[in-house]
Write a protein that holds these residues in place. Structure first.
Motif, PDB file in Angstrom:
ATOM      1  N   THR A 177       0.832  -1.211   0.000  1.00 15.54           N
ATOM      2  CA  THR A 177       0.000   0.000   0.000  1.00 15.54           C
ATOM      3  C   THR A 177       0.862   1.254   0.000  1.00 15.54           C
ATOM      4  O   THR A 177       0.616   2.194  -0.765  1.00 15.54           O
ATOM      5  CB  THR A 177      -0.943  -0.005   1.220  1.00 15.54           C
ATOM      6  OG1 THR A 177      -1.722  -1.204   1.201  1.00 15.54           O
ATOM      7  CG2 THR A 177      -1.872   1.202   1.204  1.00 15.54           C
ATOM      8  N   PHE A 178       1.872   1.273   0.845  1.00 16.57           N
ATOM      9  CA  PHE A 178       2.743   2.439   0.947  1.00 16.57           C
ATOM     10  C   PHE A 178       3.471   2.715  -0.367  1.00 16.57           C
ATOM     11  O   PHE A 178       3.487   3.839  -0.866  1.00 16.57           O
ATOM     12  CB  PHE A 178       3.743   2.237   2.092  1.00 16.57           C
ATOM     13  CG  PHE A 178       4.763   3.326   2.198  1.00 16.57           C
ATOM     14  CD1 PHE A 178       4.393   4.626   2.492  1.00 16.57           C
ATOM     15  CD2 PHE A 178       6.104   3.047   2.016  1.00 16.57           C
ATOM     16  CE1 PHE A 178       5.329   5.638   2.601  1.00 16.57           C
ATOM     17  CE2 PHE A 178       7.053   4.049   2.118  1.00 16.57           C
ATOM     18  CZ  PHE A 178       6.667   5.352   2.410  1.00 16.57           C
ATOM     19  N   TYR A 179       4.056   1.694  -0.967  1.00 16.91           N
ATOM     20  CA  TYR A 179       4.812   1.926  -2.196  1.00 16.91           C
ATOM     21  C   TYR A 179       3.913   2.179  -3.399  1.00 16.91           C
ATOM     22  O   TYR A 179       4.335   2.839  -4.361  1.00 16.91           O
ATOM     23  CB  TYR A 179       5.842   0.821  -2.427  1.00 16.91           C
ATOM     24  CG  TYR A 179       7.018   1.036  -1.510  1.00 16.91           C
ATOM     25  CD1 TYR A 179       7.952   2.028  -1.788  1.00 16.91           C
ATOM     26  CD2 TYR A 179       7.158   0.315  -0.336  1.00 16.91           C
ATOM     27  CE1 TYR A 179       9.006   2.279  -0.918  1.00 16.91           C
ATOM     28  CE2 TYR A 179       8.213   0.559   0.538  1.00 16.91           C
ATOM     29  CZ  TYR A 179       9.131   1.537   0.233  1.00 16.91           C
ATOM     30  OH  TYR A 179      10.171   1.798   1.097  1.00 16.91           O
TER      31      TYR A 179
ATOM     32  N   ARG B  16       4.629   5.542  -5.585  1.00 10.53           N
ATOM     33  CA  ARG B  16       4.698   5.565  -7.052  1.00 10.53           C
ATOM     34  C   ARG B  16       3.858   6.697  -7.632  1.00 10.53           C
ATOM     35  O   ARG B  16       4.209   7.266  -8.665  1.00 10.53           O
ATOM     36  CB  ARG B  16       4.224   4.233  -7.636  1.00 10.53           C
ATOM     37  CG  ARG B  16       5.204   3.109  -7.387  1.00 10.53           C
ATOM     38  CD  ARG B  16       4.691   1.827  -7.947  1.00 10.53           C
ATOM     39  NE  ARG B  16       5.131   1.716  -9.346  1.00 10.53           N
ATOM     40  CZ  ARG B  16       5.144   0.580 -10.005  1.00 10.53           C
ATOM     41  NH1 ARG B  16       4.724  -0.525  -9.445  1.00 10.53           N
ATOM     42  NH2 ARG B  16       5.555   0.554 -11.246  1.00 10.53           N
ATOM     43  N   LYS B  17       2.758   7.031  -6.990  1.00  5.32           N
ATOM     44  CA  LYS B  17       1.864   8.086  -7.474  1.00  5.32           C
ATOM     45  C   LYS B  17       2.226   9.467  -6.933  1.00  5.32           C
ATOM     46  O   LYS B  17       1.689  10.467  -7.405  1.00  5.32           O
ATOM     47  CB  LYS B  17       0.422   7.761  -7.072  1.00  5.32           C
ATOM     48  CG  LYS B  17      -0.123   6.519  -7.740  1.00  5.32           C
ATOM     49  CD  LYS B  17      -1.514   6.221  -7.241  1.00  5.32           C
ATOM     50  CE  LYS B  17      -2.011   4.902  -7.810  1.00  5.32           C
ATOM     51  NZ  LYS B  17      -3.291   4.509  -7.229  1.00  5.32           N
TER      52      LYS B  17
ATOM     53  N   ILE C 266      11.737  10.089  -7.996  1.00  7.44           N
ATOM     54  CA  ILE C 266      13.029   9.637  -7.452  1.00  7.44           C
ATOM     55  C   ILE C 266      13.062   8.116  -7.421  1.00  7.44           C
ATOM     56  O   ILE C 266      14.015   7.489  -7.892  1.00  7.44           O
ATOM     57  CB  ILE C 266      13.280  10.215  -6.045  1.00  7.44           C
ATOM     58  CG1 ILE C 266      13.397  11.740  -6.108  1.00  7.44           C
ATOM     59  CG2 ILE C 266      14.548   9.600  -5.427  1.00  7.44           C
ATOM     60  CD1 ILE C 266      13.379  12.417  -4.745  1.00  7.44           C
ATOM     61  N   PHE C 267      12.007   7.525  -6.874  1.00  9.81           N
ATOM     62  CA  PHE C 267      11.941   6.065  -6.807  1.00  9.81           C
ATOM     63  C   PHE C 267      11.919   5.451  -8.202  1.00  9.81           C
ATOM     64  O   PHE C 267      12.610   4.467  -8.461  1.00  9.81           O
ATOM     65  CB  PHE C 267      10.710   5.628  -6.007  1.00  9.81           C
ATOM     66  CG  PHE C 267      10.898   5.661  -4.527  1.00  9.81           C
ATOM     67  CD1 PHE C 267      11.204   4.511  -3.825  1.00  9.81           C
ATOM     68  CD2 PHE C 267      10.770   6.846  -3.812  1.00  9.81           C
ATOM     69  CE1 PHE C 267      11.379   4.523  -2.448  1.00  9.81           C
ATOM     70  CE2 PHE C 267      10.947   6.883  -2.438  1.00  9.81           C
ATOM     71  CZ  PHE C 267      11.249   5.719  -1.753  1.00  9.81           C
TER      72      PHE C 267
ATOM     73  N   ALA D  95       5.565  11.190   6.524  1.00 10.47           N
ATOM     74  CA  ALA D  95       4.145  11.572   6.564  1.00 10.47           C
ATOM     75  C   ALA D  95       3.296  10.574   5.778  1.00 10.47           C
ATOM     76  O   ALA D  95       2.225  10.149   6.256  1.00 10.47           O
ATOM     77  CB  ALA D  95       3.968  12.986   6.021  1.00 10.47           C
ATOM     78  N   LEU D  96       3.759  10.178   4.599  1.00 11.47           N
ATOM     79  CA  LEU D  96       3.028   9.175   3.818  1.00 11.47           C
ATOM     80  C   LEU D  96       2.995   7.823   4.528  1.00 11.47           C
ATOM     81  O   LEU D  96       1.966   7.141   4.549  1.00 11.47           O
ATOM     82  CB  LEU D  96       3.670   9.002   2.436  1.00 11.47           C
ATOM     83  CG  LEU D  96       3.395  10.071   1.398  1.00 11.47           C
ATOM     84  CD1 LEU D  96       4.233   9.808   0.150  1.00 11.47           C
ATOM     85  CD2 LEU D  96       1.928  10.123   1.048  1.00 11.47           C
ATOM     86  N   PHE D  97       4.117   7.447   5.103  1.00 11.33           N
ATOM     87  CA  PHE D  97       4.201   6.182   5.825  1.00 11.33           C
ATOM     88  C   PHE D  97       3.241   6.189   7.024  1.00 11.33           C
ATOM     89  O   PHE D  97       2.499   5.231   7.239  1.00 11.33           O
ATOM     90  CB  PHE D  97       5.639   5.933   6.285  1.00 11.33           C
ATOM     91  CG  PHE D  97       5.852   4.577   6.885  1.00 11.33           C
ATOM     92  CD1 PHE D  97       6.226   3.503   6.094  1.00 11.33           C
ATOM     93  CD2 PHE D  97       5.671   4.363   8.246  1.00 11.33           C
ATOM     94  CE1 PHE D  97       6.417   2.245   6.641  1.00 11.33           C
ATOM     95  CE2 PHE D  97       5.854   3.110   8.802  1.00 11.33           C
ATOM     96  CZ  PHE D  97       6.227   2.043   7.999  1.00 11.33           C
ATOM     97  N   SER D  98       3.248   7.284   7.770  1.00 10.41           N
ATOM     98  CA  SER D  98       2.376   7.400   8.951  1.00 10.41           C
ATOM     99  C   SER D  98       0.908   7.323   8.567  1.00 10.41           C
ATOM    100  O   SER D  98       0.126   6.605   9.205  1.00 10.41           O
ATOM    101  CB  SER D  98       2.656   8.717   9.686  1.00 10.41           C
ATOM    102  OG  SER D  98       3.965   8.749  10.154  1.00 10.41           O
TER     103      SER D  98
END
Length: 146
Positions: A25-27, A31-32, A39-40, A93-96
Motif C-alpha cells: 500500500t505504501f509503495y 509511485r503516485k 526519485i523512486f 508523513a506518507l508512511f504514517s
C-alpha cells in the motif's frame, strides 16, 4: 519512546501478512506521489517486485527481528544523490498516514516509531556525507571550508 503497547501491555507486533500489506500500500502511494515517485522510479525502474520483496524483508527484520534483510540501506540511498531533508519528512508523513489507515493505533504507532528512528538514522548519515551538514541536522553550524 518505546514501541506502542497493545491492550495486553505488550508491544504491538505485526504478522508477515500485515507487513506485506503495509509495504504494498505504501509503495503504491509512493509511485503516485509527485515528489517522491520520480526519485523512486528513476532508481527502481518499471519492475518494483524486487524492491517490494526487499522492503518486506527489511520490515520483517525491523519489526519481527527475523533477520531476513541482509542489505546496507544507507550506502544505497546516499549514492542516489538527489535526496533532500524534506524528502524524509514527506516519506514519513506518507508512511504514517498509510500505517494509520491500515492498522489500529498500537500497531500503526509501532511501525511509525520504527520509521521515525530509521529516518533519523538516515538523516544523520546523510549529514555525515554532506558538504553542508546543517541542511540535514537543525542547528548544526555549517562546516568551514578552507
Amino acid at each position: 519512546m518505546s514501541l506502542s503497547a497493545g491492550s495486553s501491555g505488550r508491544p504491538a507486533v505485526p504478522t508477515e501478512a500485515q507487513i506485506e500489506d503495509l509495504v504494498a500500500t505504501f509503495y503504491a502511494r509512493i509511485r503516485k506521489d509527485p515528489e517522491l515517485g520520480p526519485i523512486f522510479a528513476r532508481v527502481i525502474g518499471e519492475d518494483w517486485t524486487p524492491h517490494l520483496k526487499t522492503m518486506c524483508n527489511f520490515w520483517s527484520s525491523v519489526m519481527l527481528t527475523s533477520g531476513r534483510y541482509k542489505g546496507r540501506p544507507i550506502p544505497a540511498h546516499i549514492k542516489i544523490g538527489d535526496i533532500a531533508p524534506q524528502h524524509f519528512a514527506h516519506w514519513l508523513a506518507l508512511f504514517s498516514a498509510t500505517a494509520h489507515e491500515l492498522f489500529e493505533a498500537p500497531l500503526a504507532d509501532a511501525f511509525i516509531e520504527r520509521a521515525r528512528r530509521i529516518a533519523e538514522s538516515f538523516k544523520l548519515a546523510f549529514a555525515f556525507h554532506a558538504k553542508d551538514p546543517s541542511l540535514w541536522v537543525p542547528n548544526m553550524p555549517p562546516l568551514v571550508q578552507s
